[in-house]
Design an enzyme around this catalytic site. Sequence first.
Site, PDB file in Angstrom:
ATOM      1  N   THR A   1       0.832  -1.211   0.000  1.00 12.46           N
ATOM      2  CA  THR A   1       0.000   0.000   0.000  1.00 12.46           C
ATOM      3  C   THR A   1       0.862   1.254   0.000  1.00 12.46           C
ATOM      4  O   THR A   1       0.548   2.237  -0.676  1.00 12.46           O
ATOM      5  CB  THR A   1      -0.962   0.006   1.198  1.00 12.46           C
ATOM      6  OG1 THR A   1      -1.790  -1.162   1.122  1.00 12.46           O
ATOM      7  CG2 THR A   1      -1.836   1.248   1.221  1.00 12.46           C
ATOM      8  N   CYS A   2       1.964   1.216   0.718  1.00 13.94           N
ATOM      9  CA  CYS A   2       2.858   2.368   0.803  1.00 13.94           C
ATOM     10  C   CYS A   2       3.456   2.705  -0.563  1.00 13.94           C
ATOM     11  O   CYS A   2       3.569   3.871  -0.938  1.00 13.94           O
ATOM     12  CB  CYS A   2       3.963   2.108   1.822  1.00 13.94           C
ATOM     13  SG  CYS A   2       3.341   1.637   3.450  1.00 13.94           S
ATOM     14  N   SER A   3       3.845   1.675  -1.308  1.00 15.51           N
ATOM     15  CA  SER A   3       4.506   1.866  -2.600  1.00 15.51           C
ATOM     16  C   SER A   3       3.538   2.026  -3.765  1.00 15.51           C
ATOM     17  O   SER A   3       3.894   2.624  -4.777  1.00 15.51           O
ATOM     18  CB  SER A   3       5.425   0.676  -2.902  1.00 15.51           C
ATOM     19  OG  SER A   3       6.521   0.662  -2.019  1.00 15.51           O
TER      20      SER A   3
END
Length: 159
Positions: free
Chosen positions: A47-49
């Site tokens: 999700t972060c990337s």
Amino acid sequence: MSIQVGDRLPEVVLQRIGDGVESVDTKTLFGDTKVVIFAVPGAFTPTCSEKHLPGFIEHYQQFHDKGIEVACVAVNDPFVMQAWGQSQNVPDGLMMLSDGNADFARALGLELDASAYGMGVRAKRFAIYAEQGVVKQLNVEAPGEFRVSSAEHMLSQIS
């Protein structure tokens, strides 16, 4: 107790890569400016990337045009943060900051125990808008969610 709107940002030391590893205190970084600080549980995680950092990259110029600095913080070392920023084509000016020992996350009261996933202590997913070191907006995600800490949501809250 976690940080609240109206509170001052805690004074801790973060790291980044400049001319080598640089230690920078939050008061110097955020004390005299408008800033959105968003935290991710981990660099290179899905999700972060795929969503969180890319949203701030996409909307970076809109924040910049409003005179707002943007800082990404994660409980990763500064070399990982630099590599992640390079892999994501982070624009110059978007700060990639290492909270390697989770000092900032703990001082904010926004740490996350991800030991069950082999990740140790991390930062919760959140976004803060601060002016001259004072929190004006605070958005902390519920576990497993990604909505209120997005770049789009933060832009909608900042006039």
